[in-house]
Design a protein around this motif. Sequence first.
Motif, PDB file in Angstrom:
ATOM      1  N   SER A 106      34.379  46.838   5.734  1.00 49.90           N
ATOM      2  CA  SER A 106      33.731  46.974   4.436  1.00 49.90           C
ATOM      3  C   SER A 106      34.649  47.645   3.411  1.00 49.90           C
ATOM      4  O   SER A 106      35.612  48.329   3.759  1.00 49.90           O
ATOM      5  N   HIS A 107      34.322  47.449   2.126  1.00 47.27           N
ATOM      6  CA  HIS A 107      35.078  48.047   1.008  1.00 47.27           C
ATOM      7  C   HIS A 107      36.572  47.737   1.175  1.00 47.27           C
ATOM      8  O   HIS A 107      37.428  48.620   1.120  1.00 47.27           O
ATOM      9  N   PHE A 108      36.850  46.455   1.328  1.00 48.22           N
ATOM     10  CA  PHE A 108      38.176  46.037   1.793  1.00 48.22           C
ATOM     11  C   PHE A 108      38.606  44.756   1.078  1.00 48.22           C
ATOM     12  O   PHE A 108      37.784  43.873   0.798  1.00 48.22           O
ATOM     13  N   THR A 109      39.907  44.671   0.790  1.00 48.01           N
ATOM     14  CA  THR A 109      40.509  43.465   0.233  1.00 48.01           C
ATOM     15  C   THR A 109      41.634  42.987   1.143  1.00 48.01           C
ATOM     16  O   THR A 109      42.515  43.774   1.505  1.00 48.01           O
ATOM     17  N   LEU A 110      41.597  41.709   1.501  1.00 47.51           N
ATOM     18  CA  LEU A 110      42.729  41.051   2.163  1.00 47.51           C
ATOM     19  C   LEU A 110      43.438  40.241   1.094  1.00 47.51           C
ATOM     20  O   LEU A 110      42.890  39.276   0.559  1.00 47.51           O
ATOM     21  N   PHE A 111      44.669  40.656   0.751  1.00 52.12           N
ATOM     22  CA  PHE A 111      45.430  40.015  -0.322  1.00 52.12           C
ATOM     23  C   PHE A 111      46.663  39.337   0.280  1.00 52.12           C
ATOM     24  O   PHE A 111      47.506  39.997   0.905  1.00 52.12           O
ATOM     25  N   ILE A 112      46.770  38.032   0.091  1.00 53.05           N
ATOM     26  CA  ILE A 112      47.884  37.259   0.635  1.00 53.05           C
ATOM     27  C   ILE A 112      48.881  36.998  -0.490  1.00 53.05           C
ATOM     28  O   ILE A 112      48.559  36.337  -1.482  1.00 53.05           O
ATOM     29  N   GLU A 113      50.098  37.521  -0.326  1.00 55.54           N
ATOM     30  CA  GLU A 113      51.096  37.421  -1.378  1.00 55.54           C
ATOM     31  C   GLU A 113      51.626  35.991  -1.534  1.00 55.54           C
ATOM     32  O   GLU A 113      51.454  35.132  -0.665  1.00 55.54           O
ATOM     33  N   LYS A 114      52.288  35.754  -2.674  1.00 54.06           N
ATOM     34  CA  LYS A 114      52.946  34.483  -2.917  1.00 54.06           C
ATOM     35  C   LYS A 114      53.986  34.244  -1.844  1.00 54.06           C
ATOM     36  O   LYS A 114      54.715  35.145  -1.446  1.00 54.06           O
ATOM     37  N   GLU A 115      54.028  32.991  -1.330  1.00 54.96           N
ATOM     38  CA  GLU A 115      54.947  32.572  -0.273  1.00 54.96           C
ATOM     39  C   GLU A 115      54.616  33.194   1.079  1.00 54.96           C
ATOM     40  O   GLU A 115      55.451  33.207   1.986  1.00 54.96           O
ATOM     41  N   THR A 117      51.980  32.841   4.344  1.00 61.64           N
ATOM     42  CA  THR A 117      51.064  31.910   4.996  1.00 61.64           C
ATOM     43  C   THR A 117      50.507  32.558   6.260  1.00 61.64           C
ATOM     44  O   THR A 117      51.270  33.066   7.086  1.00 61.64           O
ATOM     45  N   ILE A 118      49.195  32.548   6.399  1.00 60.57           N
ATOM     46  CA  ILE A 118      48.564  32.951   7.654  1.00 60.57           C
ATOM     47  C   ILE A 118      48.349  31.691   8.480  1.00 60.57           C
ATOM     48  O   ILE A 118      47.730  30.723   8.013  1.00 60.57           O
ATOM     49  N   ASP A 166      48.185  31.150  -2.334  1.00 60.93           N
ATOM     50  CA  ASP A 166      48.928  30.736  -1.163  1.00 60.93           C
ATOM     51  C   ASP A 166      47.980  30.402  -0.033  1.00 60.93           C
ATOM     52  O   ASP A 166      46.790  30.214  -0.257  1.00 60.93           O
ATOM     53  N   THR A 167      48.443  30.325   1.198  1.00 59.30           N
ATOM     54  CA  THR A 167      47.834  29.434   2.178  1.00 59.30           C
ATOM     55  C   THR A 167      47.369  30.131   3.439  1.00 59.30           C
ATOM     56  O   THR A 167      48.040  31.027   3.962  1.00 59.30           O
ATOM     57  N   ILE A 168      46.214  29.670   3.954  1.00 62.58           N
ATOM     58  CA  ILE A 168      45.822  29.886   5.337  1.00 62.58           C
ATOM     59  C   ILE A 168      45.802  28.513   5.994  1.00 62.58           C
ATOM     60  O   ILE A 168      45.123  27.599   5.529  1.00 62.58           O
ATOM     61  N   ASP A 169      46.567  28.362   7.054  1.00 68.28           N
ATOM     62  CA  ASP A 169      46.759  27.071   7.717  1.00 68.28           C
ATOM     63  C   ASP A 169      46.097  27.117   9.093  1.00 68.28           C
ATOM     64  O   ASP A 169      46.489  27.899   9.958  1.00 68.28           O
ATOM     65  N   GLY A 170      45.096  26.279   9.299  1.00 69.89           N
ATOM     66  CA  GLY A 170      44.375  26.263  10.565  1.00 69.89           C
ATOM     67  C   GLY A 170      45.126  25.611  11.710  1.00 69.89           C
ATOM     68  O   GLY A 170      44.731  25.779  12.864  1.00 69.89           O
ATOM     69  N   GLN A 171      46.171  24.860  11.427  1.00 74.32           N
ATOM     70  CA  GLN A 171      46.972  24.175  12.458  1.00 74.32           C
ATOM     71  C   GLN A 171      46.057  23.480  13.475  1.00 74.32           C
ATOM     72  O   GLN A 171      46.200  23.640  14.685  1.00 74.32           O
ATOM     73  N   LEU A 205      42.576  30.728  -2.962  1.00 73.24           N
ATOM     74  CA  LEU A 205      43.262  30.445  -1.708  1.00 73.24           C
ATOM     75  C   LEU A 205      43.473  28.948  -1.561  1.00 73.24           C
ATOM     76  O   LEU A 205      42.685  28.145  -2.061  1.00 73.24           O
ATOM     77  N   THR A 206      44.514  28.578  -0.841  1.00 76.66           N
ATOM     78  CA  THR A 206      44.678  27.214  -0.365  1.00 76.66           C
ATOM     79  C   THR A 206      44.429  27.224   1.133  1.00 76.66           C
ATOM     80  O   THR A 206      45.100  27.947   1.876  1.00 76.66           O
ATOM     81  N   LEU A 207      43.445  26.458   1.579  1.00 74.26           N
ATOM     82  CA  LEU A 207      43.040  26.416   2.980  1.00 74.26           C
ATOM     83  C   LEU A 207      43.283  25.001   3.494  1.00 74.26           C
ATOM     84  O   LEU A 207      42.785  24.027   2.915  1.00 74.26           O
ATOM     85  N   ILE A 208      44.040  24.864   4.588  1.00 73.80           N
ATOM     86  CA  ILE A 208      44.380  23.539   5.080  1.00 73.80           C
ATOM     87  C   ILE A 208      44.163  23.441   6.588  1.00 73.80           C
ATOM     88  O   ILE A 208      44.243  24.425   7.317  1.00 73.80           O
ATOM     89  N   ASN A 209      43.854  22.238   7.031  1.00 69.42           N
ATOM     90  CA  ASN A 209      43.907  21.864   8.446  1.00 69.42           C
ATOM     91  C   ASN A 209      43.026  22.727   9.342  1.00 69.42           C
ATOM     92  O   ASN A 209      43.487  23.295  10.324  1.00 69.42           O
TER      93      ASN A 209
END
Length: 478
Positions: A106-115, A117-118, A166-171, A205-209
């Motif tokens: 809680s009271h939390f931010t997950l920030f994904i920087e430019k370039e 990928t998770i 930027d991206t989270i890739d489900g692979q 966010l960009t979410l793929i696959n």
Amino acid sequence: MEAEETSSEPSVIAMRISTMIVLVNLATMDAMNPRLSSNSVEFQAINCRKYLTLLTEFDNVSDGVTSNTHAFRQAIEHLSTLAADDGAQLVVPPGKWLTRSFNLTSHFTLFIEKEATILASHNESEWPLVKVLPSYGRRRDARGGRYNSLVFGTNLTNVVITCNNDTIDGQRSYWWDKFHKGELNVTRPYMIKIMYSDQIQISDLTLINSPWFVHPVYSRNVIIQGLTILAPVTVPNTDGIDPDSYSNTRIEDCYIVSGDDCIAIKSGWDEYGIKFGMLIEDLVIRHLTCISPDSASIALGSEMSGEIRNVRIENVTAINTESAVRIKTARERGGFVKDIFVQRMFLSMMKYVFWIAEDYKDHANDKFDPSALPEIKNINYRDVVAENVTMLTNLAGISGDSFTDICVSNVKIGLLKKSKKLQWNCIEIEGFSSDVDPPPCASLAKAAKSIGGDFREDPLLIENVQLKSCSVEISPLS
């Protein structure tokens, strides 16, 4: 209450910028300082955070091969001890970060920087099994279990998941291959699932696959905006966003390519949804672009037994999509779908413009009530332009259970040269129309007493929520 435990595909073309890292460590930083330096990145969020830390404080190997699961879990556990004091933020810097399921706080931010990928691990043994959702009664793909989502949270307050596009890739080609071969004994995981929570933001966010993508469920006060969601159009059950059994939500400015519904609004399955009794209501969807050749831009159901009410849909563009706004139900579902207001749609290359289907016979088990009739009422469409349409309408109610107050106004449809001869298929449907071309079926031909007069324009509470300007201090690598 359910509690979960952690444990050719579309390409994404993005602008490349110089590599940057966040110049922070476990020391505190005032993220709400209005004076932004030239090395600051500004973003919009429901709340800014006082404490920031970098994932590389826990693991600096970001090669996309080495597992970073432990780093994600350690970092979030550390920040959970600080979050109650004006919030905490985990920054994922540039690199490829491989992980299996992890829990938010809680009271939390997950920030994904430019370039940055998770990447989701494709090792099936690393995905924990979790309980069924109480409003569904069983797993969706198979009865043998359900895998947890990649990013998960339950019983949370004030959570943000965001980035610089930027991206989270489900692979997930692994899961798709097994699905096509009929080899799945366990239901595939979502990419992001948030349960029993309040004040949630998922944005930019960009979410793929991924087998499925975003599933907020049993929650309230949810903002989803600026998502790009990409999956192969040949793969089924790749829903983009599944708002499910919650209230006061806005979904806006999203671009979705899918092999299934771009957005699927749900509220529970048969007797389980009726018993759980949590409807979805007060939902606004706007500025959506969808491509889904075999499904809907927005679907309501088919799991709608917990009831769906007061949904506003506006400014939708659907291209090469099977249908626009589709209602899915069946005699045994029970519940209702009512007070649905759809306006300003542009549609191109469609099989159907208006579609209400009563033939969804798939059930959780054989304990459903065969006499549980759904109520479909007060469904309003206006200001619709469509071109290259195969069949304008397929509206099918249930014998002895007519779907009523279906209102269609200011609609202009351009048909394909090889379109169906029957353009308005209306069975057990009652409603009204005004200024519709081609002219509607007889059951909708009655002019409304006041077309548009009952169209809800009052803003929902979630529409008045203003995001704050927050910042992250960054600097180029030397």
